[in-house]
Design an enzyme around this catalytic site. Structure first.
Site, short mmCIF file in Angstrom:
data_model
loop_
_atom_site.label_atom_id
_atom_site.label_comp_id
_atom_site.label_asym_id
_atom_site.label_seq_id
_atom_site.Cartn_x
_atom_site.Cartn_y
_atom_site.Cartn_z
N THR A 49 -59.34 -12.36 -68.37
CA THR A 49 -60.39 -11.33 -68.48
C THR A 49 -59.95 -10.27 -69.49
O THR A 49 -58.77 -10.15 -69.81
CB THR A 49 -60.68 -10.64 -67.13
N TYR A 87 -57.56 6.50 -62.96
CA TYR A 87 -56.84 5.36 -63.54
C TYR A 87 -55.52 5.11 -62.81
O TYR A 87 -55.21 3.96 -62.44
CB TYR A 87 -56.60 5.65 -65.02
N ALA A 88 -54.74 6.17 -62.59
CA ALA A 88 -53.43 6.01 -61.93
C ALA A 88 -53.60 5.42 -60.53
O ALA A 88 -52.84 4.53 -60.12
CB ALA A 88 -52.70 7.35 -61.86
N VAL A 101 -66.36 -8.07 -64.38
CA VAL A 101 -65.44 -8.30 -63.25
C VAL A 101 -65.79 -7.44 -62.03
O VAL A 101 -65.33 -7.73 -60.93
CB VAL A 101 -63.96 -8.08 -63.65
N ILE A 105 -54.62 -6.51 -75.25
CA ILE A 105 -53.66 -7.36 -74.53
C ILE A 105 -54.29 -8.69 -74.12
O ILE A 105 -53.65 -9.75 -74.20
CB ILE A 105 -53.11 -6.59 -73.30
N THR A 139 -53.39 -0.66 -78.74
CA THR A 139 -54.66 -1.40 -78.60
C THR A 139 -55.81 -0.38 -78.71
O THR A 139 -55.57 0.83 -78.68
CB THR A 139 -54.77 -2.08 -77.21
P1 NAI Z 1 -58.76 -2.79 -74.37
O1 NAI Z 1 -59.65 -1.62 -74.17
O2 NAI Z 1 -58.26 -3.10 -75.73
O3 NAI Z 1 -59.47 -4.11 -73.79
C1 NAI Z 1 -60.07 -4.12 -72.53
C2 NAI Z 1 -61.10 -5.23 -72.50
O4 NAI Z 1 -61.67 -5.26 -71.18
C3 NAI Z 1 -62.26 -5.02 -73.47
O5 NAI Z 1 -62.46 -6.18 -74.24
C4 NAI Z 1 -63.46 -4.75 -72.56
O6 NAI Z 1 -64.69 -5.22 -73.08
C5 NAI Z 1 -63.04 -5.50 -71.31
N1 NAI Z 1 -63.76 -5.02 -70.13
C6 NAI Z 1 -63.98 -3.74 -69.77
N2 NAI Z 1 -64.70 -3.70 -68.64
C7 NAI Z 1 -64.93 -4.98 -68.27
C8 NAI Z 1 -65.63 -5.59 -67.20
N3 NAI Z 1 -66.27 -4.85 -66.26
N4 NAI Z 1 -65.65 -6.92 -67.11
C9 NAI Z 1 -65.04 -7.67 -68.05
N5 NAI Z 1 -64.39 -7.17 -69.11
C10 NAI Z 1 -64.33 -5.83 -69.22
O7 NAI Z 1 -57.56 -2.56 -73.35
P2 NAI Z 1 -56.04 -3.12 -73.42
O8 NAI Z 1 -55.23 -2.05 -73.99
O9 NAI Z 1 -56.00 -4.47 -73.95
O10 NAI Z 1 -55.69 -3.14 -71.86
C11 NAI Z 1 -55.68 -4.34 -71.11
C12 NAI Z 1 -55.21 -4.03 -69.71
O11 NAI Z 1 -53.89 -3.50 -69.76
C13 NAI Z 1 -56.06 -3.00 -68.99
O12 NAI Z 1 -56.15 -3.33 -67.63
C14 NAI Z 1 -55.26 -1.73 -69.15
O13 NAI Z 1 -55.52 -0.80 -68.13
C15 NAI Z 1 -53.83 -2.26 -69.10
N6 NAI Z 1 -52.88 -1.39 -69.74
C16 NAI Z 1 -52.99 -1.09 -71.07
C17 NAI Z 1 -52.07 -0.25 -71.65
C18 NAI Z 1 -52.12 0.12 -73.10
O14 NAI Z 1 -51.31 0.98 -73.49
N7 NAI Z 1 -52.99 -0.44 -73.93
C19 NAI Z 1 -50.96 0.32 -70.87
C20 NAI Z 1 -50.94 -0.07 -69.52
C21 NAI Z 1 -51.86 -0.91 -68.97
#
Ligand code: NAI
Length: 248
Positions: free
Chosen positions: A14, A157-158, A63, A20, A192
């Site tokens: 997802t 978020y936390a 999701v 990521i 990202t």
């Molecule tokens: P991102 O914002 O680049 O990508 C998130 C993706 O999730 C997007 O493609 C979006 O369309 C999708 N999304 C959002 N809501 C959705 C839903 N209801 N159903 C399906 N898809 C949905 O974020 P990133 O940075 O790739 O983060 C990925 C994961 O890693 C997240 O859970 C984030 O909280 C976690 N994370 C990211 C960090 C960072 O520094 N980038 C640090 C720690 C955790």
């Protein structure tokens, strides 16, 4: 026939249209898995699929909706005639703001995607694995170092990311008997689109506090996900792994 550590496996990711999630699809495909790239934004998931050199498909999913997740399970099973044995919960959002001013909506939205979404995807895909009697499942959840740092301005978020750690531990205890391992990763600050909106001065502070002196790259998280997806991590279960460059 694909070769590699994950040859013959199907992975469902997802948040696969960005950051990521997209990097994870690329590295799981590199290791031989067939990939289902799922995102609320179907077009972005299709873009991810275009970059892969293995059998792969894009699926639209929200999701936070049980019905949508159930449709995604059906689509995933129909695509490769088997339930995915690798599931990565990377969909996530932020709606930052001080607690005293945080609108209820911002709390609910973040909860619905980050914690409830991880719950629904974990529950529905584990059911499919158990129905098909797969005995080598791996579910990998994206928590965050924020679950331990508890940043000001990120109450919603936390709390969800701490919840993901607990959800992971409970699932690992309940699913062990089915041969399904469940682990989570706590990334630090990764370069990202999610982090692109963090103000520059905050990012500079993070970089200064990080022993490696830089943000992480999406592939540096995806490599750990690929490890957890593979049999190389066959005794890792219920773990919460920090991947932060040493940031605490
Ligand atoms: P991102 O914002 O680049 O990508 C998130 C993706 O999730 C997007 O493609 C979006 O369309 C999708 N999304 C959002 N809501 C959705 C839903 N209801 N159903 C399906 N898809 C949905 O974020 P990133 O940075 O790739 O983060 C990925 C994961 O890693 C997240 O859970 C984030 O909280 C976690 N994370 C990211 C960090 C960072 O520094 N980038 C640090 C720690 C955790």
């Amino acid at each position: 026939m694909a070769s590699g550590l994950l040859a013959g496996k199907v992975a469902f990711v997802t948040g696969a249209g960005s950051g990521i999630g997209r990097a994870t699809c690329r590295l799981l495909a590199r290791d031989g898995a067939k990939v289902i790239a799922a995102d609320r934004n179907l077009q972005s998931a299709q873009e991810t699929v275009k970059q892969l050199m293995v059998p792969a498909a894009a699926v639209e999913v929200d999701v936070s909706s049980l019905q949508s997740v159930q449709s995604a399970v059906s689509a995933a099973v129909a695509q490769f005639k088997q339930a995915p044995s690798i599931v990565v919960n990377s969909a996530g959002i932020t709606r930052d703001g001080y607690l005293l001013k945080m609108p209820e909506r911002d709390y609910d939205d973040v909860y619905s995607v980050n914690l409830k979404g991880t719950f629904l995807v974990t529950q529905q895909f584990a059911k499919a694995m158990i129905e098909q009697q797969l005995t080598n499942g791996s579910i990998i959840n994206l928590s965050s170092i924020v679950a331990r740092m508890n940043n000001v301005g990120q109450a919603n978020y936390a709390a969800t990311k701490a919840g993901v750690v607990s959800l992971t531990e409970v699932a690992s205890k309940e699913f062990g008997k089915f041969g399904i391992r469940v682990n989570c990763i706590l990334p630090g600050y990764i370069d990202t689109p999610m982090v692109a909106v963090v103000p520059d001065n905050i990012k500079q502070q993070v970089v200064q506090r990080c022993p490696l002196g830089r943000l992480g790259q999406p592939d540096e998280i995806a490599e750990v996900i690929a490890f957890l997806a593979s049999e190389r991590s066959s005794y890792v279960n219920g773990a919460a792994i920090e991947v932060t460059g040493g940031l605490k």
